[in-house]
Enzyme design. Sequence first.
Site, PDB file in Angstrom:
ATOM      1  N   THR A 388      -0.941  -3.881   2.321  1.00  0.00           N
ATOM      2  CA  THR A 388      -0.784  -3.409   0.949  1.00  0.00           C
ATOM      3  C   THR A 388      -1.094  -1.914   0.962  1.00  0.00           C
ATOM      4  OG1 THR A 388      -1.510  -5.547   0.093  1.00  0.00           O
ATOM      5  CG2 THR A 388      -1.763  -3.701  -1.423  1.00  0.00           C
ATOM      6  N   THR A 406       2.797  -3.998  -2.353  1.00  0.00           N
ATOM      7  CA  THR A 406       2.572  -4.701  -1.096  1.00  0.00           C
ATOM      8  C   THR A 406       3.774  -5.524  -0.665  1.00  0.00           C
ATOM      9  OG1 THR A 406       1.054  -6.272  -0.006  1.00  0.00           O
ATOM     10  CG2 THR A 406       1.623  -6.763  -2.266  1.00  0.00           C
ATOM     11  N   ASN A 408       2.515  -7.943   1.455  1.00  0.00           N
ATOM     12  CA  ASN A 408       1.471  -8.833   1.949  1.00  0.00           C
ATOM     13  C   ASN A 408       1.032  -8.420   3.349  1.00  0.00           C
ATOM     14  OD1 ASN A 408      -0.427 -10.812   1.617  1.00  0.00           O
ATOM     15  ND2 ASN A 408       0.854 -12.463   2.378  1.00  0.00           N
ATOM     16  N   ASP A 430       0.270 -15.961  -0.640  1.00  0.00           N
ATOM     17  CA  ASP A 430      -0.826 -15.727  -1.592  1.00  0.00           C
ATOM     18  C   ASP A 430      -0.980 -16.888  -2.570  1.00  0.00           C
ATOM     19  OD1 ASP A 430      -1.859 -13.452  -0.547  1.00  0.00           O
ATOM     20  OD2 ASP A 430      -0.935 -12.073  -1.954  1.00  0.00           O
ATOM     21  N   GLY A 481      -5.982  -6.959   1.330  1.00  0.00           N
ATOM     22  CA  GLY A 481      -5.981  -8.393   1.039  1.00  0.00           C
ATOM     23  C   GLY A 481      -7.217  -8.760   0.230  1.00  0.00           C
TER      24      GLY A 481
HETATM   25  N1  GLY Z   1      -1.014  -9.644  -0.778  1.00  0.00           N
HETATM   26  C1  GLY Z   1      -2.316  -9.279  -1.057  1.00  0.00           C
HETATM   27  C2  GLY Z   1      -2.654  -9.378  -2.499  1.00  0.00           C
HETATM   28  O1  GLY Z   1      -1.770  -9.301  -3.339  1.00  0.00           O
HETATM   29  O2  GLY Z   1      -3.794  -9.558  -2.823  1.00  0.00           O
END
Ligand code: GLY
Length: 577
Positions: A388, A406, A408, A430, A481
């Site tokens: 991200t 992001t 991810n 997620d 994350g």
């Molecule tokens: N992909 C990480 C988040 O959105 O928290």
Amino acid sequence: MRFMSLAVAAAIALNPIGVAAQAEDQGGPLIDYGTRFLPAIAAKGMVAGPEELASEAGLAMLKIGGNAIDAAVATGFALAVTLPRAGNIAGGGFMLLHLAETDEQVFIDYREMAPALATRDMFLNEDGSVNKQMAYNSVNAAGVPGTVAGLIHALENYGSLDLKTVIQPAIDLAEQGFEVPAALHLNLRSAAQRLAKNDEANRVYLAGTATAPLMGSLFKQPDLAATLKRIRERGRDGFYKGKTAELVVAEMQRQGGLMTQADLASYQAIERTPVRSSFRGYELVSAPPPSSGGVHVSQILKLLEPFPLKELGHNSAAYLHLLIESMKLAYADRSEYLGDPDRTAVPVAKLISDDFLDQRRTLIRDAVATPSSEIRPGTVEDRESTETTHFSIADQFGNVVSNTYTINFSFGSGIVVPGTGMLLNNEMDDFAAKPGSPNGYGLIQGESNAVSAGSRPLSSMTPTLVLKNGKPWIATGSPGGSRIITAVAQTLLNVMAFDMTLGLATSAPRVHHQWMPDMAMVEPGISIDTVNILEASQHKILRSDRTIGRVNSVQIEDGWLYGYTDPRRPGGHVATW
Ligand code: GLY
């Protein structure tokens, strides 16, 4: 020790002393920054982001009279070219704006959505276990992308320049190429094995050789340039309909994917009410569900608010005990209550209320860790990556943008849609592929975040504004994350509770606990003596060389702009005007 030396070196390299001297000649700056961890300083405009060419693309918009929103859209598109591990047009994110004219904050949710054919058990093997390959690296790992809709929504409603102008720097960077900087070379080198498994990713990023391009070599992305030009010509229809959409759907059909033309055509960015809370007189404005970020940063700060934090000492064992226990309580609530607010009722107001947090605070024992297994989510009466990237922007008009977006994982799913030059996200991970089992970040998530057609997966992204006397003071956010929330919370605590300068607040070593697994990760720079005391207090500690987050912030003080990019990762850049 090693970490602190790096931090000091990076701070000095990023912030030549001449910048401060020039500002002082003009009557400022008014913050006493001492001589170390100097931020970049500017009078008219600033873009603090993860990569130099994209920060400068945003600043170029400010210099031709554009506002912070124009700059954010230019930076967002440019990062899709120059920072492919996280910058994107086939991912999603959140943008938080402060609008000077109306003195309001606006939050734009452009998070990915599950396709209409997605089902609760789509990532489970026959034996009920999670199929990680499918959840991380398949075309079905991709949610319907939101970035193009989100950036265009921001521009059309709050920008002042046209799409053709703000997207052009990205097109030029993709078409004419740029010299591979150290950070991109390193990112591609560490991802090469994974990217080489996808023929198109191997062709686009590794010239078909399964090895990273050399530092300084010219890197062109003609397919991505063509994809961006279709957006330039037709706006969102140039992405969600027509050739790009056809190429995405063709790849879905070739690989057994679920996403359809209808999923793409119907995607909408949504404006939501941001989460608002306070800490010692400062007002926090942050990301609401489907992000968990604003709720849990608020919880952590408010749980800590009554304690004499400064007297305990920054990163002392006594302070870290309270911090870690607050993190555990917040992430336990995350596992139970957070999800897409369009599908499940998320009790945001209750979770950040004084009553609820006063009660939760009583669970923090004096100097003894509570095992995570003994911590349950709180009872609420009414019922909701390490990658991200984040950039923060301020303009000469008083507008401010805090944007986190992001795909991810680093380089998302690792799948490039043939002919488009763009990586698909793997944001479907997620969701809770199997409620109660950990996802790619080890996060345990509940039924409120189960896979569901048309829903948005729960995020930790935390673009945040802090207001002082009602005016924007700090814009901040981070990748990482599950570690985003704790990185942002600590940066803010460092400034608001420990009176640190932005540079020092950003560089100071961090810790992270997410309730499950019951383990506090501590960065290099937290002393072994402190770790020993924490362990004696029954905390389980993971000492790691890995860093927590990468916070890029802008601070506005007495009309001056101060910017700082986190020295934890290479390549960050504050563009100044
Ligand atoms: N992909 C990480 C988040 O959105 O928290």
